[in-house]
Design a protein around this motif. Structure first.
Motif, PDB file in Angstrom:
ATOM      1  N   LEU A  69       0.893  -1.158   0.000  1.00 34.31           N
ATOM      2  CA  LEU A  69       0.000   0.000   0.000  1.00 34.31           C
ATOM      3  C   LEU A  69       0.930   1.205   0.000  1.00 34.31           C
ATOM      4  CD1 LEU A  69      -2.627  -1.009   2.721  1.00 34.31           C
ATOM      5  CD2 LEU A  69      -2.738  -1.364   0.260  1.00 34.31           C
ATOM      6  N   ASN A  70       1.144   1.795  -1.161  1.00 32.15           N
ATOM      7  CA  ASN A  70       2.150   2.841  -1.242  1.00 32.15           C
ATOM      8  C   ASN A  70       1.589   4.242  -1.347  1.00 32.15           C
ATOM      9  OD1 ASN A  70       1.298   2.278  -3.879  1.00 32.15           O
ATOM     10  ND2 ASN A  70       3.263   2.790  -4.763  1.00 32.15           N
ATOM     11  N   ILE A  71       0.276   4.380  -1.510  1.00 27.29           N
ATOM     12  CA  ILE A  71      -0.348   5.706  -1.464  1.00 27.29           C
ATOM     13  C   ILE A  71      -1.626   5.585  -0.649  1.00 27.29           C
ATOM     14  CG2 ILE A  71      -1.412   7.576  -2.771  1.00 27.29           C
ATOM     15  CD1 ILE A  71       0.438   6.903  -5.079  1.00 27.29           C
ATOM     16  N   ARG A  95       0.917 -11.284   1.394  1.00 27.50           N
ATOM     17  CA  ARG A  95       1.329 -10.397   2.479  1.00 27.50           C
ATOM     18  C   ARG A  95       1.228  -8.951   1.983  1.00 27.50           C
ATOM     19  NH1 ARG A  95       2.907 -11.556   7.237  1.00 27.50           N
ATOM     20  NH2 ARG A  95       4.136 -10.128   8.463  1.00 27.50           N
ATOM     21  N   VAL A  96       0.705  -8.067   2.828  1.00 29.94           N
ATOM     22  CA  VAL A  96       0.508  -6.667   2.475  1.00 29.94           C
ATOM     23  C   VAL A  96       1.414  -5.808   3.348  1.00 29.94           C
ATOM     24  CG1 VAL A  96      -1.156  -4.779   2.334  1.00 29.94           C
ATOM     25  CG2 VAL A  96      -1.889  -7.117   1.824  1.00 29.94           C
ATOM     26  N   TYR A  97       2.230  -4.974   2.715  1.00 27.69           N
ATOM     27  CA  TYR A  97       3.176  -4.093   3.405  1.00 27.69           C
ATOM     28  C   TYR A  97       2.664  -2.662   3.330  1.00 27.69           C
ATOM     29  CZ  TYR A  97       6.409  -7.984   3.323  1.00 27.69           C
ATOM     30  OH  TYR A  97       7.001  -9.212   3.521  1.00 27.69           O
ATOM     31  N   PHE A  98       2.993  -1.880   4.352  1.00 27.61           N
ATOM     32  CA  PHE A  98       2.552  -0.493   4.364  1.00 27.61           C
ATOM     33  C   PHE A  98       3.512   0.372   5.168  1.00 27.61           C
ATOM     34  CE2 PHE A  98       0.717  -2.540   8.026  1.00 27.61           C
ATOM     35  CZ  PHE A  98       0.952  -1.642   9.054  1.00 27.61           C
ATOM     36  N   LYS A  99       3.504   1.645   4.854  1.00 30.56           N
ATOM     37  CA  LYS A  99       4.180   2.680   5.638  1.00 30.56           C
ATOM     38  C   LYS A  99       3.119   3.733   5.911  1.00 30.56           C
ATOM     39  CE  LYS A  99       8.700   2.553   3.358  1.00 30.56           C
ATOM     40  NZ  LYS A  99       9.725   3.419   2.764  1.00 30.56           N
ATOM     41  N   ARG A 100       3.055   4.186   7.129  1.00 32.04           N
ATOM     42  CA  ARG A 100       2.115   5.262   7.450  1.00 32.04           C
ATOM     43  C   ARG A 100       2.911   6.460   7.951  1.00 32.04           C
ATOM     44  NH1 ARG A 100      -2.516   2.079  10.871  1.00 32.04           N
ATOM     45  NH2 ARG A 100      -3.187   0.725   9.184  1.00 32.04           N
ATOM     46  N   VAL A 101       2.751   7.566   7.262  1.00 33.83           N
ATOM     47  CA  VAL A 101       3.368   8.820   7.669  1.00 33.83           C
ATOM     48  C   VAL A 101       2.223   9.806   7.836  1.00 33.83           C
ATOM     49  CG1 VAL A 101       4.967  10.652   7.029  1.00 33.83           C
ATOM     50  CG2 VAL A 101       5.453   8.291   6.363  1.00 33.83           C
ATOM     51  N   TYR A 102       2.147  10.418   8.986  1.00 35.39           N
ATOM     52  CA  TYR A 102       1.032  11.307   9.288  1.00 35.39           C
ATOM     53  C   TYR A 102       1.430  12.754   9.056  1.00 35.39           C
ATOM     54  CZ  TYR A 102      -0.715   7.094  11.463  1.00 35.39           C
ATOM     55  OH  TYR A 102      -1.138   5.807  11.684  1.00 35.39           O
ATOM     56  N   SER A 103       0.502  13.545   8.546  1.00 33.85           N
ATOM     57  CA  SER A 103       0.789  14.951   8.275  1.00 33.85           C
ATOM     58  C   SER A 103       0.960  15.732   9.566  1.00 33.85           C
ATOM     59  CB  SER A 103      -0.340  15.564   7.440  1.00 33.85           C
ATOM     60  OG  SER A 103      -1.557  15.511   8.142  1.00 33.85           O
ATOM     61  N   ARG A 107       1.313  11.983  14.539  1.00 33.70           N
ATOM     62  CA  ARG A 107       1.671  10.709  15.157  1.00 33.70           C
ATOM     63  C   ARG A 107       3.003  10.266  14.588  1.00 33.70           C
ATOM     64  NH1 ARG A 107      -3.334   6.750  14.431  1.00 33.70           N
ATOM     65  NH2 ARG A 107      -2.013   5.419  15.699  1.00 33.70           N
ATOM     66  N   GLN A 108       3.626   9.331  15.257  1.00 30.48           N
ATOM     67  CA  GLN A 108       4.872   8.776  14.764  1.00 30.48           C
ATOM     68  C   GLN A 108       4.603   7.927  13.523  1.00 30.48           C
ATOM     69  OE1 GLN A 108       8.095   9.162  15.808  1.00 30.48           O
ATOM     70  NE2 GLN A 108       7.215  10.801  17.027  1.00 30.48           N
ATOM     71  N   PRO A 109       5.521   7.954  12.551  1.00 32.00           N
ATOM     72  CA  PRO A 109       5.361   7.077  11.390  1.00 32.00           C
ATOM     73  C   PRO A 109       5.290   5.619  11.833  1.00 32.00           C
ATOM     74  CG  PRO A 109       7.114   8.653  11.033  1.00 32.00           C
ATOM     75  CD  PRO A 109       6.712   8.764  12.470  1.00 32.00           C
ATOM     76  N   ARG A 110       4.630   4.810  11.027  1.00 34.68           N
ATOM     77  CA  ARG A 110       4.451   3.401  11.362  1.00 34.68           C
ATOM     78  C   ARG A 110       4.705   2.568  10.116  1.00 34.68           C
ATOM     79  NH1 ARG A 110      -1.140   0.560  12.601  1.00 34.68           N
ATOM     80  NH2 ARG A 110      -0.328  -1.436  13.244  1.00 34.68           N
ATOM     81  N   ASP A 126       4.380  -5.443  12.364  1.00 33.84           N
ATOM     82  CA  ASP A 126       5.754  -5.323  12.831  1.00 33.84           C
ATOM     83  C   ASP A 126       6.005  -3.936  13.392  1.00 33.84           C
ATOM     84  OD1 ASP A 126       6.837  -7.052   9.867  1.00 33.84           O
ATOM     85  OD2 ASP A 126       6.129  -7.857  11.772  1.00 33.84           O
ATOM     86  N   ALA A 127       4.966  -3.140  13.520  1.00 38.82           N
ATOM     87  CA  ALA A 127       5.108  -1.748  13.945  1.00 38.82           C
ATOM     88  C   ALA A 127       5.471  -1.718  15.375  1.00 38.82           C
ATOM     89  CB  ALA A 127       3.825  -0.981  13.697  1.00 38.82           C
TER      90      ALA A 127
END
Length: 127
Positions: A69-71, A95-103, A107-110, A126-127
């Motif tokens: 999930l890249n966007i 398996r689904v990978y993701f990065k979460r970056v909050y504006s 919050r801390q990125p995950r 794995d967060a």
């Protein structure tokens, strides 16, 4: 119109996601898009390097064993959750990978991944 600007790579990715049906959008009753999630098929090894910021995410249109999930753009947690659920249920048992970056540093990125198990996915963050 974005091919030369700072959004060139993002615009190209979104166009490809839409072309291949690898996205979900949240739309209001008035037709306004208020959320978007797009994903790309990849290999686990590529996704793991990407999630650890050690390499680019490589898109594979065939013979893939993971999704990234890249966007992800969403104003509310309930909208995000519904779109992620749809994306996971639409993509089988990979398996689904993701990065979460909050504006605005809200919050801390995950970073993490989850394994889909049929229509019901088992969290394995794995967060």
């Amino acid at each position: 119109p974005f091919s030369d600007g700072p959004l060139a790579a993002t615009a190209k990715t979104v166009r490809q996601q839409i072309r291949h049906g690898r996205y979900v959008a949240a739309i209001t009753g008035q037709g306004d898009i208020i959320g978007y999630i797009g994903w790309v098929p990849t290999l686990r090894v590529s996704a793991e390097l990407w999630i650890d910021d050690r390499g680019p995410l490589q898109v594979r249109n065939r013979n893939y064993d993971a999704l990234a999930l890249n966007i992800v753009v969403s104003p509310r947690r309930d909208i995000t959750t519904a779109m992620i659920r749809f994306a996971r249920e639409s993509n089988g048992t990979v398996r689904v990978y993701f990065k979460r970056v909050y504006s605005a540093g809200l919050r801390q990125p995950r970073k993490g991944s989850v394994t889909n198990v049929g229509a019901v996915a088992a969290d394995d963050d794995d967060a």
